[in-house]
Design a protein around this motif. Structure first.
Motif, short mmCIF file in Angstrom:
data_model
loop_
_atom_site.label_atom_id
_atom_site.label_comp_id
_atom_site.label_asym_id
_atom_site.label_seq_id
_atom_site.Cartn_x
_atom_site.Cartn_y
_atom_site.Cartn_z
N MET A 108 20.15 -11.22 30.37
CA MET A 108 21.60 -11.26 30.19
C MET A 108 22.31 -11.35 31.54
N GLN A 109 23.38 -12.11 31.57
CA GLN A 109 24.20 -12.17 32.77
C GLN A 109 24.99 -10.87 32.90
N VAL A 110 25.37 -10.56 34.14
CA VAL A 110 26.11 -9.32 34.40
C VAL A 110 27.38 -9.25 33.57
N ILE A 111 28.13 -10.36 33.50
CA ILE A 111 29.39 -10.33 32.77
C ILE A 111 29.17 -10.04 31.29
N GLU A 112 28.05 -10.49 30.74
CA GLU A 112 27.75 -10.22 29.33
C GLU A 112 27.47 -8.74 29.12
N ILE A 113 26.79 -8.13 30.07
CA ILE A 113 26.51 -6.69 29.98
C ILE A 113 27.81 -5.89 30.04
N LEU A 114 28.69 -6.24 30.98
CA LEU A 114 29.95 -5.53 31.11
C LEU A 114 30.83 -5.72 29.87
N ARG A 115 30.84 -6.92 29.33
CA ARG A 115 31.65 -7.18 28.15
C ARG A 115 31.15 -6.39 26.95
N GLU A 116 29.85 -6.33 26.78
CA GLU A 116 29.29 -5.58 25.65
C GLU A 116 29.56 -4.08 25.81
N ALA A 117 29.41 -3.58 27.03
CA ALA A 117 29.70 -2.16 27.27
C ALA A 117 31.17 -1.87 26.97
N SER A 118 32.04 -2.77 27.36
CA SER A 118 33.46 -2.58 27.12
C SER A 118 33.79 -2.61 25.63
N LYS A 119 33.14 -3.51 24.90
CA LYS A 119 33.33 -3.56 23.44
C LYS A 119 32.91 -2.25 22.79
N ARG A 120 31.82 -1.68 23.27
CA ARG A 120 31.33 -0.43 22.70
C ARG A 120 32.28 0.73 22.99
N ILE A 121 32.91 0.72 24.17
CA ILE A 121 33.92 1.73 24.44
C ILE A 121 35.03 1.64 23.40
N TYR A 122 35.53 0.43 23.18
CA TYR A 122 36.62 0.24 22.21
C TYR A 122 36.23 0.78 20.84
N GLU A 123 35.05 0.44 20.39
CA GLU A 123 34.62 0.89 19.06
C GLU A 123 34.54 2.42 18.98
N ASN A 124 34.17 3.05 20.08
CA ASN A 124 33.96 4.50 20.07
C ASN A 124 35.22 5.32 20.29
N VAL A 125 36.27 4.71 20.85
CA VAL A 125 37.47 5.51 21.15
C VAL A 125 38.73 5.03 20.44
N LYS A 126 38.66 3.91 19.74
CA LYS A 126 39.90 3.31 19.20
C LYS A 126 40.64 4.22 18.23
N ASP A 127 39.94 5.13 17.57
CA ASP A 127 40.59 6.03 16.62
C ASP A 127 40.90 7.41 17.21
N LEU A 128 40.60 7.59 18.51
CA LEU A 128 40.79 8.90 19.15
C LEU A 128 42.18 9.09 19.75
N ALA A 129 42.79 8.01 20.20
CA ALA A 129 44.05 8.12 20.94
C ALA A 129 45.10 8.89 20.14
N GLY A 130 45.73 9.85 20.81
CA GLY A 130 46.79 10.60 20.19
C GLY A 130 46.34 11.73 19.29
N THR A 131 45.02 11.91 19.14
CA THR A 131 44.51 12.99 18.30
C THR A 131 44.14 14.19 19.15
#
Length: 266
Positions: free
Chosen positions: A1-24
């Motif tokens: 995998m290219q570096v940018i692909e690794i960073l993008r996937e990691a970033s997507k996983r952050i979104y999935e794990n925190v998207k419902d947390l904000a403001g709670t």
């Protein structure tokens, strides 16, 4: 995998794990002072763990420089540095203000100028800004450029949070001469929006910004055609140290840079 692909996937996983947390209630908590000097919140810890777990999963040989976790060695022979602010705009995230992001970058050496890849994800909606050296900057899958034409409204991004009286006095001509100044509380996401052409210049002269806040934005702005300078109007660069604090100016073109700087340097 290219570096940018690794960073993008990691970033997507952050979104999935925190998207419902904000403001709670679960977004907050006090986990002590992180490596960057701020209080670590639960949403910060979850986001950083997401990245670290993924980098271990794909066996990415690197040294992580995290805002909360500090320096984490994931290999005896690292290929470079992953510079991570897993949640930029933590105060917004905890309060539920929909303006916070993740910022992930990769550098080959111990210098900001060696950043080759960066990803910034708006964690309120999953929109992603990303760039790789000499390959352009993108918003989702569409290439982006800074705003080069004379705009209908000049929009000046300016971070004055905690600024000294002397600095506010120096910056006052901007507020006197321009009606449309903006600061939303997450420098990385503001740099990404600047790269997309939504602002004409973004200024932070407080000498408070950490490398984690700016590393991904650095390569995204560069690849979008922006000018990035330090407070002395030299090419922006710095060591990847936790002690490093910088000021910077991101301008869409030389004209707007000269116009703004002529007012605050009188």
């Amino acid at each position: 995998m290219q570096v940018i692909e690794i960073l993008r996937e990691a970033s997507k996983r952050i979104y999935e794990n925190v998207k419902d947390l904000a403001g709670t209630v679960d977004a907050a908590g006090d986990f002590g002072v992180g490596a960057g000097g701020d209080i670590s919140r639960n949403i910060d810890i979850i986001a950083e763990k997401t990245v670290l777990d993924y980098l271990k999963e794909v066996n990415f040989e690197c040294t992580v420089l995290g805002e909360e976790c500090g320096r984490v060695e994931l290999s005896e022979n690292p290929k470079g540095f992953v510079i991570m602010d897993a949640i930029d705009g933590s105060a917004n995230a905890v309060r539920g203000v929909p303006f916070f992001c993740s910022s992930l970058a990769f550098a080959t050496e111990n210098k900001l100028s060696s950043v080759t890849d960066g990803v910034i994800t708006n964690l309120s909606n999953g929109e992603m800004y990303w760039a790789s050296e000499n390959k352009g900057a993108f918003f989702n899958n569409k290439q982006i450029k800074v705003h080069k034409k004379d705009p209908i409204y000049k929009i000046i991004g300016i971070n004055t949070s905690g600024a000294s009286i002397d600095l506010m006095t120096r910056l006052n001509p901007i507020y006197e001469n321009y009606e449309h100044t903006r600061h939303f509380g997450a420098n990385a996401l503001e740099m990404a929006m600047f790269a997309k052409g939504l602002m004409d210049i973004f200024i932070d002269l407080r000498n408070k910004i950490r490398i984690q806040d700016i590393a991904a934005g650095y390569v995204i702005v560069k690849e979008a055609g922006g000018i990035l300078l330090d407070e002395n109007l030299n090419q922006l660069d710095a060591n990847l140290s936790y002690d490093t604090r910088i000021s910077f100016i991101a301008a869409a073109n030389q004209g707007i840079l000269d116009e703004i700087m002529s007012k605050i340097n009188k």
